[in-house]
Structure formats: C-alpha cells, structure tokens
Scaffold this motif. Structure first.
Motif, mmCIF file in Angstrom:
data_model
loop_
_atom_site.group_PDB
_atom_site.id
_atom_site.type_symbol
_atom_site.label_atom_id
_atom_site.label_comp_id
_atom_site.label_asym_id
_atom_site.label_seq_id
_atom_site.Cartn_x
_atom_site.Cartn_y
_atom_site.Cartn_z
ATOM 1 N N ALA A 410 -3.138 15.900 18.093
ATOM 2 C CA ALA A 410 -2.874 15.549 17.406
ATOM 3 C C ALA A 410 -2.356 14.246 17.347
ATOM 4 C CB ALA A 410 -1.964 16.613 16.767
ATOM 5 N N ARG A 411 -1.579 13.839 18.221
ATOM 6 C CA ARG A 411 -1.051 12.123 18.397
ATOM 7 C C ARG A 411 -1.864 11.341 17.871
ATOM 8 N NH1 ARG A 411 3.775 10.919 17.922
ATOM 9 N NH2 ARG A 411 5.240 12.750 19.295
ATOM 10 N N ILE A 412 -2.907 11.754 18.116
ATOM 11 C CA ILE A 412 -3.377 11.033 18.816
ATOM 12 C C ILE A 412 -5.115 10.526 17.560
ATOM 13 C CG2 ILE A 412 -6.414 10.722 19.708
ATOM 14 C CD1 ILE A 412 -4.622 11.390 22.372
ATOM 15 N N CYS A 413 -4.877 11.792 17.185
ATOM 16 C CA CYS A 413 -6.050 11.492 15.748
ATOM 17 C C CYS A 413 -5.177 11.175 14.390
ATOM 18 C CB CYS A 413 -6.504 13.508 14.931
ATOM 19 S SG CYS A 413 -7.584 14.010 16.113
ATOM 20 N N GLY A 414 -3.638 11.295 14.748
ATOM 21 C CA GLY A 414 -2.787 11.012 13.771
ATOM 22 C C GLY A 414 -3.009 9.371 13.891
ATOM 23 N N ARG A 415 -2.895 8.434 15.265
ATOM 24 C CA ARG A 415 -3.176 7.152 15.399
ATOM 25 C C ARG A 415 -4.578 6.696 15.308
ATOM 26 N NH1 ARG A 415 0.927 5.166 18.623
ATOM 27 N NH2 ARG A 415 -0.720 3.152 18.941
ATOM 28 N N SER A 416 -5.802 7.271 15.005
ATOM 29 C CA SER A 416 -7.107 7.472 14.471
ATOM 30 C C SER A 416 -7.136 7.308 12.951
ATOM 31 C CB SER A 416 -7.971 8.561 15.260
ATOM 32 O OG SER A 416 -9.435 7.853 14.632
ATOM 33 N N LEU A 417 -6.930 8.054 12.761
ATOM 34 C CA LEU A 417 -6.376 8.088 11.128
ATOM 35 C C LEU A 417 -5.727 6.945 10.469
ATOM 36 C CD1 LEU A 417 -6.408 10.107 8.421
ATOM 37 C CD2 LEU A 417 -4.559 10.416 8.449
ATOM 38 N N ALA A 418 -4.470 6.226 11.004
ATOM 39 C CA ALA A 418 -3.550 4.911 10.728
ATOM 40 C C ALA A 418 -4.829 3.865 10.403
ATOM 41 C CB ALA A 418 -2.415 5.405 11.952
ATOM 42 N N GLN A 419 -5.349 3.555 11.748
ATOM 43 C CA GLN A 419 -6.131 3.066 11.837
ATOM 44 C C GLN A 419 -6.807 2.995 10.702
ATOM 45 O OE1 GLN A 419 -8.537 2.671 15.321
ATOM 46 N NE2 GLN A 419 -9.367 0.816 14.670
ATOM 47 N N ALA A 420 -7.662 4.408 10.367
ATOM 48 C CA ALA A 420 -8.736 4.365 10.038
ATOM 49 C C ALA A 420 -8.162 3.986 8.726
ATOM 50 C CB ALA A 420 -9.056 5.380 9.476
ATOM 51 N N HIS A 421 -7.302 4.159 7.717
ATOM 52 C CA HIS A 421 -6.423 3.962 6.457
ATOM 53 C C HIS A 421 -6.296 2.372 6.778
ATOM 54 C CE1 HIS A 421 -4.680 8.105 5.862
ATOM 55 N NE2 HIS A 421 -6.231 7.449 5.398
ATOM 56 N N ALA A 422 -5.598 2.023 7.758
ATOM 57 C CA ALA A 422 -5.403 0.100 8.072
ATOM 58 C C ALA A 422 -6.368 -0.568 7.639
ATOM 59 C CB ALA A 422 -4.955 0.033 9.446
ATOM 60 N N LEU A 423 -7.695 0.298 7.659
ATOM 61 C CA LEU A 423 -8.782 -0.895 7.579
ATOM 62 C C LEU A 423 -8.771 -1.011 6.123
ATOM 63 C CD1 LEU A 423 -11.143 0.695 10.613
ATOM 64 C CD2 LEU A 423 -10.961 -2.205 10.566
ATOM 65 N N SER A 424 -9.425 -0.411 5.334
ATOM 66 C CA SER A 424 -9.170 -0.515 3.953
ATOM 67 C C SER A 424 -8.941 -1.762 3.256
ATOM 68 C CB SER A 424 -8.485 0.408 3.254
ATOM 69 O OG SER A 424 -8.049 2.192 3.758
ATOM 70 N N ASP A 425 -8.267 -2.798 3.594
ATOM 71 C CA ASP A 425 -7.970 -3.420 3.380
ATOM 72 C C ASP A 425 -8.883 -4.653 4.179
ATOM 73 O OD1 ASP A 425 -6.366 -4.135 5.444
ATOM 74 O OD2 ASP A 425 -4.478 -4.573 4.193
ATOM 75 N N GLU A 426 -9.877 -4.370 5.039
ATOM 76 C CA GLU A 426 -10.522 -5.441 5.539
ATOM 77 C C GLU A 426 -11.947 -5.216 4.559
ATOM 78 O OE1 GLU A 426 -9.068 -7.154 7.595
ATOM 79 O OE2 GLU A 426 -6.924 -6.479 7.785
ATOM 80 N N ALA A 427 -12.330 -4.718 5.362
ATOM 81 C CA ALA A 427 -14.225 -4.223 4.387
ATOM 82 C C ALA A 427 -13.719 -3.603 3.843
ATOM 83 C CB ALA A 427 -14.742 -3.277 5.981
ATOM 84 N N GLY A 428 -12.893 -2.475 3.543
ATOM 85 C CA GLY A 428 -12.560 -2.059 2.176
ATOM 86 C C GLY A 428 -12.540 -2.668 1.115
ATOM 87 N N LEU A 429 -12.455 -1.955 0.149
ATOM 88 C CA LEU A 429 -11.841 -2.842 -1.640
ATOM 89 C C LEU A 429 -10.200 -3.086 -1.669
ATOM 90 C CD1 LEU A 429 -14.283 -0.830 -3.693
ATOM 91 C CD2 LEU A 429 -14.887 -2.499 -2.498
ATOM 92 N N VAL A 430 -9.355 -2.502 -0.522
ATOM 93 C CA VAL A 430 -8.145 -2.790 -1.214
ATOM 94 C C VAL A 430 -7.837 -4.077 -0.566
ATOM 95 C CG1 VAL A 430 -6.093 -2.449 -0.486
ATOM 96 C CG2 VAL A 430 -8.131 -0.880 -0.315
ATOM 97 N N ASP A 431 -7.256 -4.757 -1.773
ATOM 98 C CA ASP A 431 -7.585 -6.567 -1.869
ATOM 99 C C ASP A 431 -5.511 -6.979 -1.332
ATOM 100 O OD1 ASP A 431 -5.561 -5.215 -3.917
ATOM 101 O OD2 ASP A 431 -6.565 -7.053 -5.938
ATOM 102 N N HIS A 432 -5.238 -6.390 -1.008
ATOM 103 C CA HIS A 432 -3.309 -6.525 -0.062
ATOM 104 C C HIS A 432 -3.408 -6.033 1.142
ATOM 105 C CE1 HIS A 432 -3.467 -3.177 -2.428
ATOM 106 N NE2 HIS A 432 -2.198 -2.807 -1.927
ATOM 107 N N ASP A 433 -2.403 -6.950 1.954
ATOM 108 C CA ASP A 433 -1.925 -5.954 3.086
ATOM 109 C C ASP A 433 -1.647 -4.493 2.558
ATOM 110 O OD1 ASP A 433 -1.839 -6.115 5.799
ATOM 111 O OD2 ASP A 433 -0.071 -7.334 5.616
ATOM 112 N N ILE A 434 -2.744 -3.748 3.583
ATOM 113 C CA ILE A 434 -1.617 -2.336 3.514
ATOM 114 C C ILE A 434 -0.581 -1.477 3.907
ATOM 115 C CG2 ILE A 434 -3.723 -1.310 4.300
ATOM 116 C CD1 ILE A 434 -2.943 -0.094 1.613
ATOM 117 N N GLU A 435 -0.837 -1.974 5.649
ATOM 118 C CA GLU A 435 0.081 -1.492 6.411
ATOM 119 C C GLU A 435 1.572 -1.300 5.525
ATOM 120 O OE1 GLU A 435 -2.874 -3.196 8.940
ATOM 121 O OE2 GLU A 435 -2.289 -3.440 6.739
ATOM 122 N N PRO A 436 2.039 -2.866 5.588
ATOM 123 C CA PRO A 436 3.938 -2.711 5.003
ATOM 124 C C PRO A 436 3.756 -1.939 3.779
ATOM 125 C CG PRO A 436 2.469 -4.822 5.132
ATOM 126 C CD PRO A 436 1.651 -3.888 5.141
#
Length: 487
Positions: A410-436
């Motif tokens: 469960a912890r591994i999957c949670g970490r993997s999901l966080a990485q996926a969300h953090a990529l939303s402002d890299e290759a994705g359409l989100v136009d600002h730093d999302i992690e903070p």
C-alpha cells in the motif's frame, strides 16, 4: 487528440460548455438504439457536480438509503453498460457474473457508481491528472520504452484532470475492500493498510517537492523494494516460450483458437493499415525488434479485464526480425470509452479531446519512460488505445500478501501515485508547480489522513451494501435490460 498546455503569457482556455452528442449518452453509447429513447442521467449529474463545486448544498446519491439506493445502483450500472446489454453481449453477462461473486470485482467494475457519489467534491483542492481508477491491481509490471520491466500505474482508462484527493479516496477505499475481500483482514487492519497508502503518498510528495526528481525515477529490478523486485523476477519469461505457451498455433505463425483468442485473419489487411496509421499519427519510433512492422495475424481477445470486460479488444501479432515466430511482438488494440469521471469533476481548465487520446496522454504524462507502443488509434471510426503485451506484464497476487506485505505494498502504491501526480506539471497540462500546492492543501497530516480513511471506511461499507443490492437484482435478471424513456 488536442491538448494545449497554458503558458505564463497565455490565459488557460476554459472547458467547452456547449453540449456535444456524446454528452447526452451513457458511457457505452454508440449502438444506434435511437438516442432519445434511452434513459441517461449524464447531464443531470453534470449539473449536480457543477452546483456542488460552486458550494451549493446538494443531495448526493450516497445519501440515498434502502430501496431508493438499490434503484440508483441498478440504473447507474444499466446506464454504464447500455451498449453491452442492448447487444446481448455474452461477455457482459460474464462481467455481471464476475461482479456477483466478489465485492472487490464489483468495486473495480463500477467506477461510475463510485464517482457519482462524490460529484463536484473537493473543488477547492489542487487539480492534477488523476489515474481515475486507483486500486491494488492497477499497479504492476509492464514494458518500458526500452523493453525492460518497470513497476508503476498500468491502467489509464479512467484518467481525467480532477482534484488529487479523488485518486486518494478511491485508492484508500480500494485497499480497504481488497484487504478485506482478498486478504481476509478485519476492519482495523483494513484502516491501517489504507493509512499506509495515504502516508506513502504524502511522504513521496514531500520528497518530490524537495528534490524535483519525479521525471527521473523509474522502479526497475535493480532499484525496486524487495516486494516489487520479487514480483518483477517472477514475471520474467523467455519471449519464445511465452509466445508458444499463450499465442502460437501449431505452425508458430497465426494465433491459436481457444476460449480467449478468436483468430480473425480475414481482417489482417485492415489492421495492418490501422497499425501503420497509428505509428505515423503517434510518431512512434519503430524499434529494431519490430522488424518491418508486418502483421502476421489478428485475433479477438475475450474474457480480459473487469471494468472493460465485453468491450472490443484485439491482438495483432507482428513478425520479429528472426521470422521464425520466436521473437514476434503482440500489440493490443483496446476499445476506448468515456471516463467515469467525465461530467462529474469540478469545472477544470485542462481538457484533452477524444477518449483514446485522453488515455494516451495520461500514459505519456503519468509514467516515466513507458511503453513506446502506447497511443491512440482508430478502426472503422471507433477509438482504440494501443499498447504492447509483454512476457513480463504482471501484477501483484493479493491472496499471497501477509499483513506486513499489505502495508508495504500500500505504501509503495501511494508513493507511485504521488510521482504520477507530480508529473502533471511536467509533461501534463498543469501550468504551475503542483507539489507545494498539494502539500499546502493537505494541512495537518494526521487530520488529512484521518479524513481520507474515514471517507474510505464509509465508502467501503456503502460498496458492500451496494454489492448486495446488485446481487439481488442480478439474480432477478435486472441487467438483461436497459432503462428507456416511454412517452
């Protein structure tokens, strides 16, 4: 696919509000049944979601009880499977039988039911590109762009731009239901396992906010935690053995015919053209191992998946350089349908057109160095997502996990999901730093975790009750019919 990323100098485009033909149709629409005679609540739920997102106090389906809730479950499942039911698809019957047997399968196969319960929720939370259908078996081993096994999210069918909490709520609920139904864990242990999932997410998001490493992390055999490394090792199989065991006929040329594979060799020229168009349209760099990209045979794949069971799916056998059947490549064409989140999320500035394009966009954004054959295609006007099958494509066996392993996984999957969300402002359409933003919105960690787990606890109990409603209706033949409007 059209997907535009706003820049600092460009105002983000507002989502299209004009109705399209698809808006008034359920998720399985397109069977030519006469549109207006088929009951659909898509627009009603879109209005509900928008009202909730504006802060209005609205009545949600999860507030229903007793027979009214049972009717809602019945209507939603009928709506979500309209085409498959209307066409009397045998695999639709198989899907309903599968959902009848297992509450975890029921949860996996009724995404629309889950999201209608949270329509418009968390509108103030940061928006990311969500996976849409987070559960323990939607993370697994798959081929990378370099054709080596990697671990990460492996199903993007329901992906959609939505509040990040939507993935956490569905994921936490999934781990509770999975740990109970597949792992035999009691309620307290289910809650602890789900808490590990959420905590893993927060831990990883804090790390990514500090080092911005999301674009470079890839979980492989050489750097994976022990549990995942063992999964990768167990998934490895020689390609020639894998092809002979699963796909080859007696001549090692065409597909064998069995309960899962129905050869449709007469459609080979059609799929050869479709594959060539796919490669050109998606800018796929053809690897040497694909030879001359010659399709040797085509089959219809039956009985695969849970939510997608009954939707068209085809396998293409592409001849490898050896031309002896030992190094062939299997390419999958899977029917792309509308996301269960469509029309239910708070209004959002980030829009990707086309269902296959949306799924392809999600894989490209959310997975670092993923399958080079992943993309969108069209066959006879129908949208398909494309990906490669590989000898090492596999997911975790939940039945074999110990209590400690459930928490670790469960912890591994949670970490993997966080990485996926953090990529939303890299290759994705989100136009600002999302992690903070995500970390700021979480606030007090213990309170946030408790809120997600409390939601998941209630949702898991509701799923169990809904499953009983479904079982009773299925036994009475409710899902042999669709809802229609009579005048």
């Amino acid at each position: 696919m059209t997907a535009k990323k706003p820049t600092a100098d460009t105002k983000k485009p507002r989502p299209e509000t004009k109705k399209s033909p698809a808006d008034s149709q359920p998720s399985d629409a397109g069977d030519g049944l006469g549109g207006g005679t088929t009951a659909s609540r898509f627009e009603a739920f879109r209005d509900l979601a928008q009202a909730r997102a504006r802060g209005q106090m609205v009545f949600l389906p999860r507030h229903l009880t007793g027979h009214e809730r049972r009717r809602h479950v019945r209507q939603t499942i009928r709506e979500d499977h309209e085409k498959r039911i209307a066409n009397k698809d045998e695999e639709a019957v198989a899907k309903f039988d599968k959902l009848h047997k297992s509450v975890f399968s029921f949860f996996r196969g009724t995404c629309l039911l889950f999201y209608r319960d949270i329509a418009g929720e968390d509108a103030w939370m940061p928006t990311v590109l969500t996976l849409g259908d987070v559960h323990p078996e939607n993370f697994g081993v798959m081929p990378s762009v370099d054709n080596v096994p990697i671990f990460g999210p492996n199903d993007f069918d329901e992906s959609f731009y939505a509040p990040f909490t939507w993935d956490l709520k569905r994921g936490a609920t999934a781990f509770m239901i999975g740990a109970g139904a597949e792992g035999g864990k009691g309620r307290k242990k289910q809650r602890r396992i789900a808490a590990c999932f959420v905590s893993g997410y927060i831990d990883a998001m804090e790390q990514l906010a500090a080092d911005s490493s999301e674009q470079y992390q890839q979980m492989r055999q050489d750097n994976a935690p022990t549990l995942i490394r063992k999964l990768i090792e167990d998934s490895l199989e020689d390609r020639s053995h894998w092809l002979a065991r699963k796909y080859h006929d007696e001549y090692s040329w065409g597909f064998k015919a069995d309960d899962e594979h129905v050869p449709i060799t007469h459609r080979l020229p059609e799929f050869q053209r479709a594959l060539e168009r796919f490669v050109e349209d998606n800018g796929v760099e053809i690897p040497d191992r694909a030879g001359e990209l010659r399709v040797k045979d085509v089959c219809k794949r039956l009985g695969q998946g849970t939510a997608s069971l009954g939707l068209p799916r085809y396998y293409l056998k592409v001849e490898g350089p050896r031309q002896d059947g030992t190094d062939d490549i299997i390419i999958e064409f899977k029917h792309a349908r509308r996301s269960a989140l469509d029309g239910l999320t708070p209004p959002c500035d980030y829009v990707v057109d086309g269902d296959a394009g949306r799924i392809s966009h999600a894989q490209a954004v959310l997975l670092v160095g993923g399958d080079r054959f992943y993309g969108a295609a069209e066959v006879d006007g129908v949208a398909f997502m494309v990906r490669e099958r590989a000898p090492f494509r596999d997911d975790i066996d939940l039945d074999d996990l110990s209590g400690k392993q459930w928490k670790k996984y469960a912890r591994i999957c949670g970490r993997s999901l966080a990485q996926a969300h953090a990529l939303s402002d890299e290759a994705g359409l989100v136009d600002h730093d999302i992690e903070p933003e995500i970390l700021a919105s979480i606030g007090p960690r213990e309170l946030f975790v408790d809120d997600i787990i409390s939601f998941a606890d209630d949702a898991a109990q509701r799923v169990r009750e809904d499953h009983e409603h479904f079982r009773a209706d299925h036994e009475l033949g409710a899902f042999r019919f669709i809802d229609r409007v009579f005048r």
